[in-house]
Design a protein around this motif. Structure first.
Motif, PDB file in Angstrom:
ATOM      1  N   VAL A  43     -15.429 -10.743   3.577  1.00  0.00           N
ATOM      2  CA  VAL A  43     -15.266 -12.154   3.254  1.00  0.00           C
ATOM      3  C   VAL A  43     -16.605 -12.672   2.737  1.00  0.00           C
ATOM      4  CG1 VAL A  43     -15.812 -13.057   5.564  1.00  0.00           C
ATOM      5  CG2 VAL A  43     -14.348 -14.370   4.039  1.00  0.00           C
ATOM      6  N   MET A  45     -19.019 -15.252   2.882  1.00  0.00           N
ATOM      7  CA  MET A  45     -19.281 -16.237   3.931  1.00  0.00           C
ATOM      8  C   MET A  45     -19.558 -17.624   3.388  1.00  0.00           C
ATOM      9  SD  MET A  45     -18.678 -14.694   6.673  1.00  0.00           S
ATOM     10  CE  MET A  45     -19.204 -16.014   7.748  1.00  0.00           C
ATOM     11  N   THR A  46     -19.853 -17.750   2.105  1.00  0.00           N
ATOM     12  CA  THR A  46     -20.126 -19.070   1.538  1.00  0.00           C
ATOM     13  C   THR A  46     -18.887 -19.721   0.940  1.00  0.00           C
ATOM     14  OG1 THR A  46     -20.769 -18.128  -0.606  1.00  0.00           O
ATOM     15  CG2 THR A  46     -22.515 -18.442   1.029  1.00  0.00           C
ATOM     16  N   THR A  47     -17.862 -18.909   0.630  1.00  0.00           N
ATOM     17  CA  THR A  47     -16.665 -19.477   0.000  1.00  0.00           C
ATOM     18  C   THR A  47     -15.383 -19.200   0.762  1.00  0.00           C
ATOM     19  OG1 THR A  47     -16.216 -17.503  -1.322  1.00  0.00           O
ATOM     20  CG2 THR A  47     -17.705 -19.155  -2.284  1.00  0.00           C
ATOM     21  N   GLY A  48     -15.370 -18.178   1.611  1.00  0.00           N
ATOM     22  CA  GLY A  48     -14.163 -17.783   2.320  1.00  0.00           C
ATOM     23  C   GLY A  48     -13.282 -16.838   1.523  1.00  0.00           C
ATOM     24  N   GLU A  49     -13.726 -16.443   0.342  1.00  0.00           N
ATOM     25  CA  GLU A  49     -12.944 -15.533  -0.496  1.00  0.00           C
ATOM     26  C   GLU A  49     -12.875 -14.150   0.143  1.00  0.00           C
ATOM     27  OE1 GLU A  49     -12.993 -13.684  -5.016  1.00  0.00           O
ATOM     28  OE2 GLU A  49     -14.691 -14.857  -4.312  1.00  0.00           O
ATOM     29  N   THR A 103     -20.380 -21.282   5.213  1.00  0.00           N
ATOM     30  CA  THR A 103     -19.393 -22.341   5.469  1.00  0.00           C
ATOM     31  C   THR A 103     -18.024 -21.797   5.868  1.00  0.00           C
ATOM     32  OG1 THR A 103     -18.872 -22.410   3.109  1.00  0.00           O
ATOM     33  CG2 THR A 103     -20.526 -23.977   3.917  1.00  0.00           C
ATOM     34  N   ALA A 104     -17.755 -20.521   5.629  1.00  0.00           N
ATOM     35  CA  ALA A 104     -16.464 -19.939   6.020  1.00  0.00           C
ATOM     36  C   ALA A 104     -16.397 -19.650   7.512  1.00  0.00           C
ATOM     37  CB  ALA A 104     -16.208 -18.657   5.226  1.00  0.00           C
ATOM     38  N   VAL A 113     -13.471 -16.465  10.947  1.00  0.00           N
ATOM     39  CA  VAL A 113     -13.787 -17.052   9.654  1.00  0.00           C
ATOM     40  C   VAL A 113     -12.514 -17.594   9.011  1.00  0.00           C
ATOM     41  CG1 VAL A 113     -15.823 -15.649   9.168  1.00  0.00           C
ATOM     42  CG2 VAL A 113     -13.598 -14.799   8.523  1.00  0.00           C
ATOM     43  N   ALA A 114     -12.694 -18.625   8.188  1.00  0.00           N
ATOM     44  CA  ALA A 114     -11.579 -19.195   7.433  1.00  0.00           C
ATOM     45  C   ALA A 114     -11.529 -18.449   6.100  1.00  0.00           C
ATOM     46  CB  ALA A 114     -11.792 -20.684   7.201  1.00  0.00           C
ATOM     47  N   VAL A 115     -10.476 -17.681   5.910  1.00  0.00           N
ATOM     48  CA  VAL A 115     -10.331 -16.897   4.693  1.00  0.00           C
ATOM     49  C   VAL A 115      -9.445 -17.666   3.735  1.00  0.00           C
ATOM     50  CG1 VAL A 115      -9.463 -14.727   3.743  1.00  0.00           C
ATOM     51  CG2 VAL A 115     -10.672 -14.734   5.913  1.00  0.00           C
ATOM     52  N   ARG A 116      -9.957 -17.894   2.554  1.00  0.00           N
ATOM     53  CA  ARG A 116      -9.257 -18.640   1.521  1.00  0.00           C
ATOM     54  C   ARG A 116      -8.103 -17.812   0.958  1.00  0.00           C
ATOM     55  NH1 ARG A 116     -12.818 -20.217  -3.406  1.00  0.00           N
ATOM     56  NH2 ARG A 116     -12.382 -18.049  -3.812  1.00  0.00           N
TER      57      ARG A 116
END
Length: 118
Positions: A43, A45-49, A103-104, A113-116
């Protein structure tokens, strides 16, 4: 030396034959060691991608470089039985090495983590 086999020598010989037999059986039937995965999920960690990286023939440094941004923002994640993605425990200390704000990250203690797009 009297030329007779001792009981422990017979046991050792039988065990060796069993090991060789198992190795031959495993190689013929395809059973045996589990192959290492060739692809891992990371992931950003700055975008959640969520990004899948093929590690075949590569050495991966953690954090990994995101090929799209050329920054070291990727950490390995696993999807839990609850459907949530988490950074593997051994990589949590690497959060301090991320280029940019992670931010993720939802929970630093659990690694969630929040995964986009998941």
């Amino acid at each position: 030396m009297d030329g007779k086999l001792k009981p422990w020598q017979i046991v050792l010989f039988v065990a060796a034959l069993g090991a060789v037999g198992f190795a031959v059986y495993s190689s013929v039937t395809g059973a045996g060691p589990v192959n290492l995965r060739d692809r891992f999920e990371f992931v950003d960690m700055t975008t959640g991608e969520l990004i899948t990286i093929d590690r075949k023939g590569k050495t991966l440094l953690i954090p990994c470089r995101n090929p799209a941004t050329d920054k070291y923002t990727l950490l390995p994640v696993q999807k839990g039985d609850d459907g949530k993605y988490r950074i593997m425990d051994r990589y949590l200390p690497m959060l301090s090495e991320i280029e940019g704000e992670p931010t993720a990250l939802v929970n630093r203690k659990t690694g969630e983590v929040a995964v986009r797009g998941s």
